[in-house]
Design an enzyme around this catalytic site. Structure first.
Site, PDB file in Angstrom:
ATOM      1  N   ASP A 180       2.504  -1.446  -6.236  1.00  0.00           N
ATOM      2  CA  ASP A 180       3.588  -2.425  -6.260  1.00  0.00           C
ATOM      3  C   ASP A 180       4.940  -1.787  -6.542  1.00  0.00           C
ATOM      4  O   ASP A 180       5.181  -1.280  -7.636  1.00  0.00           O
ATOM      5  CB  ASP A 180       3.321  -3.504  -7.323  1.00  0.00           C
ATOM      6  N   HIS A 185       0.868  -1.164   0.000  1.00  0.00           N
ATOM      7  CA  HIS A 185       0.000   0.000   0.000  1.00  0.00           C
ATOM      8  C   HIS A 185       0.907   1.217   0.000  1.00  0.00           C
ATOM      9  O   HIS A 185       2.108   1.104   0.253  1.00  0.00           O
ATOM     10  CB  HIS A 185      -0.911  -0.004   1.242  1.00  0.00           C
ATOM     11  N   GLY A 206     -12.075  11.459   2.317  1.00  0.00           N
ATOM     12  CA  GLY A 206     -10.766  11.483   1.669  1.00  0.00           C
ATOM     13  C   GLY A 206     -10.873  11.359   0.162  1.00  0.00           C
ATOM     14  O   GLY A 206     -10.129  12.009  -0.585  1.00  0.00           O
TER      15      GLY A 206
END
Length: 584
Positions: free
Chosen positions: A248, A10, A181
């Site tokens: 990633d 993440h 958010g």
């Protein structure tokens, strides 16, 4: 009991190490990879934390990760069945979940081990529970209302709770697709700031505008009873189109999340390289106003539920320092604690301390009153570097001196700052979190009207509208700011007293505010002494403090500090007790 906390696969990958309820070390992976917001498995952060504790991975009793693939499974399945989102997006999520679930295997692979060689028990802590823990468990409060306001994590965007002792009781959660958010992200993208984490730029831009679009934005976010809210999903894409995200081994990216209906409402979006005009500033001001209206709606209801005067705030939205500075005026809360890392990196600590609270032998958790948990480098390391880089320093006509007496050192640096010289200040352990707090900082004179332009054009090379922050001696805050409070992590914005603004123009934003850091002697003695020496020279108990970087992550190692110094127009660099000065 040794716990390794991890935020992995993440954005803002990170690791921390907790021993018997006490934090030993913490760092974000971006500081080692030199890629902003780096996402993946935090291999180098883990290595650092283990090294700082003098242990190996086999010594760890518990592995805590701030994601729980099992959380809200029924809600996820029902949403997938009813909404039928894009299959490629679902596949990408499942692949990411698989990596999270197999965190022991991922770590073992990096060490050339077998998963069974790692004896620590793995704990998956729900994302927002980790956020809550990252604030409450280190706040020093015996009890508090606790809120996590974020984009999304484990299918949740907002979670509120009550903390008592070492227990957290969840009171309510808001599920996907409704997210404050996400709302801020959509408007940030609309305003031409597409990079992950660009929301802070829009927050700074908002001070230049007027909220003339606030009524229009109220059509995007609808306030509901009991502190809840809903997005008008017609203006967004994330719930239906399957917005692509990559997490990633690099910088995270997120595709556009707003729909064409937003263009019909507000007009054309700003292109990334298009000049910022007054309309953009007004949209930013309206966005900030709508964010505050919604956040305070959530928090006022949380107060009604708990009747507690203390609040701990976490989640990515906890980085909105402008709103944080107004919180105690717009809600009944009287004391606020925001940790140095409210966002996803902080989930590593929240996950680790959640496990410590559950399995630890005692009730004591530590109070985080400073953020210096990263790597440090001794004089021998720095001296070896300077000897190796002597040719480059000679090319730049740099004088290198060792000043062993601390009083002499801080007086010389304070005098340089007083004379208008821009100074890189590299000391001790690196800060944990996005803010440079006096150990990896660039320092300058807050009294110089032209210092913003000098720093933006010659050092930081960033947008001219972005403000710079003051580091202020704690005991002098009330004399210079309208709010007298502890702000150790630069997470609140307060109004500078009107009669003081002309004295410190370089750290006073266009709306008369400053995002201050309060500095105390017991948390950073050398930085405190430097600022106090500057006060004795000038009568001003603060210095301008900005992060030591140039469009990159904050420097971690002396090599990176020296490289930044050499490629910019910085005047002075202080590495520990070594002073490097340009001669002309």
């Amino acid at each position: 009991m040794i716990i390794l906390g991890i935020n992995a696969f993440h954005a803002d990958a990170s690791a921390c190490l907790v021993r018997d309820g006490q934090l030993i070390a913490a760092a974000e992976e971006e500081r080692f990879t030199r890629v902003k917001h780096w996402a993946g498995c935090p291999v180098q952060s883990v290595d650092y934390c283990l090294g700082a504790a003098g242990i190996s991975l086999s010594d760890v009793d518990h592995l805590a990760i701030n994601r729980d693939p099992q959380a809200h499974l029924i809600d996820k399945a029902l949403y997938t069945f009813l909404k039928r989102p894009n299959w490629s997006t679902v596949r990408d999520r499942l692949r990411n979940v698989g990596k999270v679930r197999d965190i022991k295997a991922a770590l073992a692979e990096t060490k050339g081990l077998k998963p069974e060689d790692i004896r620590g028990q793995v704990h998956h802590i729900e994302h927002h529970l980790a956020h809550l823990g990252s604030a409450y468990f280190v706040s020093g409060f015996e009890e508090a209302a606790v809120a996590s306001i974020d984009g999304f994590g484990d299918f949740v965007s907002t979670m509120v709770a009550k903390g008592q002792g070492i227990a957290l009781t969840v009171l309510d959660s808001l599920l996907f697709p409704h997210s404050l958010g996400l709302f801020y992200l959509a408007l940030t993208q609309y305003l031409g700031f597409p990079n992950y984490g660009d929301e802070y730029k829009v927050m700074g831009l908002a001070a230049y505008g007027e909220p003339e679009y606030l009524d229009a934005l109220r059509g995007l976010v609808r306030l509901k009873g009991k502190g809840r809210f809903e997005l008008n999903l017609g203006y967004f894409l994330h719930h239906s189109a399957g917005v692509s995200m990559t997490w990633d081994d690099g910088t995270p990216t997120i595709d556009r999340v707003y729909s064409d209906e937003l263009l019909a409402l507000l007009g054309p979006a700003r292109a990334k390289d298009e000049p910022v005009n007054q309309r953009h500033m007004n949209v930013a001001a309206s966005l900030q106003a709508m964010y505050e209206e919604t956040a305070f709606h959530v928090l006022n209801d949380l107060y009604d539920r708990t009747r507690l005067k203390t609040l701990c705030l976490a989640g990515g939205c906890a980085l909105n320092s402008v709103a944080n500075g107004k919180l105690c005026q717009r809600t009944p809360f009287e004391r606020l604690y925001v940790p140095p890392v409210g966002g996803d990196a902080g989930g590593a600590i929240g996950a680790a301390l959640s496990v410590a609270a559950r399995y630890g032998p005692g009730r004591e958790l530590f109070h985080m009153d400073h953020a210096y948990w990263g790597p440090e480098y001794d004089s021998h390391y720095i001296e070896t570097l300077l000897r190796r880089e002597r040719p480059a320093l000679d090319d730049e006509r740099c004088l290198v001196r060792l000043v062993e007496d601390e009083g002499e050192l801080v007086h010389e640096v304070a005098r340089s700052i007083e004379q208008g010289l821009v100074t890189g200040w590299f000391q001790g352990r690196m800060e944990w979190g996005p803010r440079a707090l006096g150990n990896r900082s660039i320092l300058a004179d807050p009294r110089r009207l032209d210092m913003k332009e000098i720093l933006n054009l010659k050092i930081k090379r960033r947008e001219s509208f972005r403000p710079f922050a003051p580091s202020v001696l704690r005991e002098h805050v009330a004399d210079w700011f309208e709010t007298d409070d502890d702000v150790p992590f630069m997470m609140q914005v307060y109004h500078v007293r009107e009669h003081r603004r002309a004295t410190i123009p370089a750290v006073t934003h266009v709306d008369g505010t400053g995002r201050l850091q309060t500095v105390q002697q017991h948390t950073n003695p050398r930085y405190y002494r430097l600022i106090d020496t500057f006060r004795k020279l000038t009568g001003v108990p603060m210095v301008l403090n900005t992060s030591f970087n140039e469009n990159e992550p904050v420097v971690c190692k002396p090599e990176e500090a020296l490289a930044c110094f050499l490629r910019t127009k910085m005047d002075v660099l202080v590495l520990g007790n070594f002073v490097i000065s340009r001669m002309g």
